[in-house]
Scaffold this active site. Structure first.
Site, PDB file in Angstrom:
ATOM      1  N   LYS A  41     101.910  65.361  72.336  1.00  0.00           N
ATOM      2  CA  LYS A  41     102.765  64.622  71.406  1.00  0.00           C
ATOM      3  C   LYS A  41     104.089  64.384  72.118  1.00  0.00           C
ATOM      4  CE  LYS A  41     103.669  63.013  67.168  1.00  0.00           C
ATOM      5  NZ  LYS A  41     102.852  62.048  66.453  1.00  0.00           N
ATOM      6  N   GLY A  97      91.466  62.172  52.616  1.00  0.00           N
ATOM      7  CA  GLY A  97      91.632  63.595  52.352  1.00  0.00           C
ATOM      8  C   GLY A  97      91.049  64.512  53.402  1.00  0.00           C
TER       9      GLY A  97
END
Length: 238
Positions: free
Chosen positions: A37, A202
């Site tokens: 990241k 979800g």
């Protein structure tokens, strides 16, 4: 593919969950995986970021975060406001290449969209992809408004002679509306690249074991799964 750069049409489209799904499938094939990241924004120093979420869901993954800024802003803006040095694309490429020499797969997950600025020179995730010579995986939302952002991202990649590996829908609703169902046909045309998956709405809330067991059903064989675009589109007719 030793390195894949993961970007989105914007923020909150499901990049981290898609990254985790790709990582979990690679781990299921006994491949070693690292996730980078370059810049994490909008989290405090002690908060779990996107890398931690990938590790939680995918399991044994090497996670590296290069920069962290508490304000939920573009990385260059967050770094400027925080008075700290931004993450440079050469550093991103250096870390990713080193990890690629030690792992079978490296996933570089950007912040926001492809052309969000990482530093004060205007460098972006696209510049990191170019330095790495890596293909880009695009994560897009399912519904209305996604086609324009997808087309623009595809155009930006082609203009930079970068490979768009394909598009993954980051959150496929349990009850998809007309726009989402139409987009199964229209997204590949807008992107100029194949549809490579649709992650269930979800999915990030699942327990890790269930997430890993279901990941293959969300992603196409090119990403290590068995999801089939034609069959999925036929099952969700417009």
């Amino acid at each position: 593919m030793a390195i894949i750069v993961v970007t989105g049409t914007g923020t909150e489209v499901g990049k981290t969950i898609v990254t985790a799904a790709v990582a979990s499938l690679a781990r299921a094939q006994a491949r070693s995986v690292a996730v980078v990241k370059p810049a994490q924004t909008g989290v405090g120093p002690d908060d779990a970021g996107d890398v931690a979420e990938v590790v939680r869901l995918a399991g044994e993954v090497t996670g590296v975060e290069l920069g962290r800024y508490p304000e939920p802003l573009a990385p260059a803006t967050a770094a400027r406001r925080g008075g700290v040095e931004p993450v440079r694309v050469h550093r991103v490429a250096e870390v990713a290449e080193k990890l690629a020499s030690e792992h079978d797969l490296v996933l570089v997950e950007g912040a926001g969209g492809l052309l969000v600025r990482l530093d004060d020179t205007g460098a972006t995730l696209a510049d990191a992809a170019r330095l790495l010579g890596a293909p880009v995986l695009l994560v897009a939302p399912a519904g209305l408004g996604t086609l324009n952002a997808t087309a623009l991202t595809g155009e930006a990649l082609r203009a930079r002679e970068l490979e768009l590996l394909g598009v993954v829908i980051g959150s496929w609703p349990a009850a998809p509306g007309l726009a989402a169902r139409c987009n199964l046909v229209d997204l590949p045309e807008a992107a100029g690249a194949p549809l490579l998956g649709a992650v269930a709405e979800g999915a990030g809330g699942l327990a890790a074991a269930e997430f890993r067991a279901r990941a293959g059903g969300w992603l196409a064989p090119r990403l290590g799964g068995w999801w089939d675009a034609a069959a999925f589109t036929a099952a969700n007719p417009a």
